[in-house]
Design a protein around this motif. Structure first.
Motif, mmCIF file in Angstrom:
data_model
loop_
_atom_site.group_PDB
_atom_site.id
_atom_site.type_symbol
_atom_site.label_atom_id
_atom_site.label_comp_id
_atom_site.label_asym_id
_atom_site.label_seq_id
_atom_site.Cartn_x
_atom_site.Cartn_y
_atom_site.Cartn_z
ATOM 1 N N ARG A 1 0.800 -1.109 -0.119
ATOM 2 C CA ARG A 1 -0.107 0.054 0.071
ATOM 3 C C ARG A 1 0.807 1.282 0.030
ATOM 4 N NH1 ARG A 1 -3.048 0.184 4.854
ATOM 5 N NH2 ARG A 1 -2.363 -2.098 5.498
ATOM 6 N N LEU A 2 2.100 1.176 0.387
ATOM 7 C CA LEU A 2 2.989 2.317 0.259
ATOM 8 C C LEU A 2 3.625 2.558 -0.823
ATOM 9 C CD1 LEU A 2 4.849 1.791 4.072
ATOM 10 C CD2 LEU A 2 3.143 3.499 3.412
ATOM 11 N N PRO A 3 3.694 3.813 -1.458
ATOM 12 C CA PRO A 3 4.428 3.987 -2.592
ATOM 13 C C PRO A 3 5.948 3.275 -2.503
ATOM 14 C CG PRO A 3 4.075 5.913 -1.348
ATOM 15 C CD PRO A 3 3.566 5.150 -0.732
ATOM 16 N N PRO A 4 6.120 2.714 -3.883
ATOM 17 C CA PRO A 4 7.742 2.125 -3.980
ATOM 18 C C PRO A 4 8.667 3.221 -3.639
ATOM 19 C CG PRO A 4 6.672 2.092 -5.858
ATOM 20 C CD PRO A 4 5.330 2.583 -5.054
ATOM 21 N N GLN A 5 8.497 4.393 -4.354
ATOM 22 C CA GLN A 5 9.578 5.330 -4.123
ATOM 23 C C GLN A 5 9.861 5.895 -2.605
ATOM 24 O OE1 GLN A 5 6.743 5.784 -5.702
ATOM 25 N NE2 GLN A 5 7.171 6.275 -8.039
ATOM 26 N N LEU A 6 8.936 5.525 -1.737
ATOM 27 C CA LEU A 6 9.287 5.750 -0.201
ATOM 28 C C LEU A 6 10.185 4.598 -0.014
ATOM 29 C CD1 LEU A 6 8.416 7.013 2.255
ATOM 30 C CD2 LEU A 6 6.425 5.569 2.677
ATOM 31 N N PHE A 7 10.114 3.532 -0.364
ATOM 32 C CA PHE A 7 11.254 2.428 -0.144
ATOM 33 C C PHE A 7 12.498 2.642 -0.507
ATOM 34 C CE2 PHE A 7 7.246 -0.439 0.147
ATOM 35 C CZ PHE A 7 7.161 -0.588 1.644
ATOM 36 N N PHE A 8 12.383 3.254 -1.685
ATOM 37 C CA PHE A 8 13.813 3.679 -2.043
ATOM 38 C C PHE A 8 14.416 5.007 -1.318
ATOM 39 C CE2 PHE A 8 16.778 6.264 -4.710
ATOM 40 C CZ PHE A 8 17.457 5.191 -5.350
ATOM 41 N N VAL A 9 13.625 5.763 -1.102
ATOM 42 C CA VAL A 9 14.136 6.957 -0.110
ATOM 43 C C VAL A 9 14.659 6.378 1.190
ATOM 44 C CG1 VAL A 9 13.490 9.065 1.001
ATOM 45 C CG2 VAL A 9 12.637 8.576 -1.408
ATOM 46 N N VAL A 10 13.861 5.620 1.737
ATOM 47 C CA VAL A 10 14.500 4.998 2.988
ATOM 48 C C VAL A 10 15.830 4.210 2.865
ATOM 49 C CG1 VAL A 10 14.223 3.208 4.912
ATOM 50 C CG2 VAL A 10 12.144 4.802 4.187
ATOM 51 N N SER A 11 15.924 3.160 1.781
ATOM 52 C CA SER A 11 17.049 2.832 1.384
ATOM 53 C C SER A 11 18.141 3.762 1.097
ATOM 54 C CB SER A 11 16.842 1.764 0.300
ATOM 55 O OG SER A 11 18.045 1.388 -0.187
#
Length: 288
Positions: free
Chosen positions: A15-25
């Motif tokens: 449900r979270l946008p994939p771009q958010l995971f990239f930013v966290v990474s």
């Protein structure tokens, strides 16, 4: 079209946008090493590298139980996992030894020469050759600043870049449904490989609760959170979009270096980093 009910039933990761995971990474990719630099005053560099790998190996082992994958793998696949583990051990050691001598942003920028060169070799296009030339020019600007005084540091940084290419090639072989299990198995192999060199230097941290917790935090921030977030992002982002977003990483390394380590880049540093970012943004990966 999904309804609110079906959306709510999806796992949070979907449900979270994939771009958010990239930013966290992207943040943790260099935040962990920056915190490792702060530990170098109390624990030797290879000791911190051992703590990072040991923490990641333990977390992944408890989570994924990679011995199950090992038992059902073929002999060739097992050699791939062992090879990936050896590369992970050497890559982490070279990276930490390099950032102990050079600014984090410089080492982070040099690291990208490998993937761009790999893309240019796999897809010989004019665009990739231009991307490689631009990135190489940026690295040349960075290395000309302190090359005479830090020959070993730059040698380690370039060794890390070469090992990063080997990591990409070997990790691609285990990618798929069992990718994270393969990574967990390789991390155990990396722990075995680095233990003869890193366990001794890490002993002071094992008897000091504060240092031990700091080392565990470095391991989770460096090798667990970024890897998991990368997998979650790559699963839903087109390859071209993910490759383009990688161009942000040298800037992330620069920002983390400024905020955490107080490493203020010069105008020439910033120009070199900007050229590397442009090269990363320009390059186009070939087909798997």
């Amino acid at each position: 079209m999904s309804t609110p009910e079906t959306s709510a039933a999806l796992p949070l990761a979907q449900r979270l946008p994939p771009q958010l995971f990239f930013v966290v990474s992207a943040v943790f990719h260099y935040l962990g090493p920056a915190c490792a630099v702060l530990l170098f005053g109390a624990v030797e560099v290879l000791g911190v590298a051992w703590l990072r790998i040991a923490t990641a190996a333990l977390v992944f082992a408890l989570w994924r139980r990679p011995w199950r994958l090992w038992r059902r793998s073929s002999r060739a696949d097992r050699w791939t996992l062992v090879g990936l583990g050896l590369v992970l051990a050497a890559m982490n050691a070279c990276f930490y030894l390099a950032i102990a001598r050079l600014p984090l942003a410089t080492v982070g920028a040099i690291e990208f020469l490998g993937p761009i060169g790999l893309a240019a070799a796999g897809l010989r296009s004019r665009r990739n050759l231009v991307a490689l030339s631009v990135a190489a020019a940026g690295v040349a600007m960075l290395t000309q600043i302190r090359l005479e005084g830090d020959v070993l540091g730059y040698a380690l940084a370039f060794a890390n870049a070469a090992l990063f290419v080997a990591y990409i090639m070997l990790a691609h072989r285990i990618a798929g449904a069992d990718g994270i299990d393969g990574l967990a198995a390789a991390m155990l192999a990396a722990l075995v490989a680095i233990t003869p060199f890193g366990l001794g230097p890490a002993l002071p941290a094992l008897t000091d609760p504060v240092l031990l917790l700091a080392g565990i935090g470095v391991g989770i921030a460096s090798s667990v959170i970024p890897y998991v977030c990368d997998l979650l992002a790559m699963a839903r982002l087109p390859r071209a979009s993910f490759a383009l977003m990688l161009s942000l990483l040298p800037a992330t390394a620069t920002g983390i270096g400024i905020l955490v380590l107080g490493q203020i880049p010069s105008t020439r540093d910033l120009t070199g980093i900007a050229l590397v970012m442009a090269g990363v943004a320009l390059h186009r990966a070939g087909r798997a």
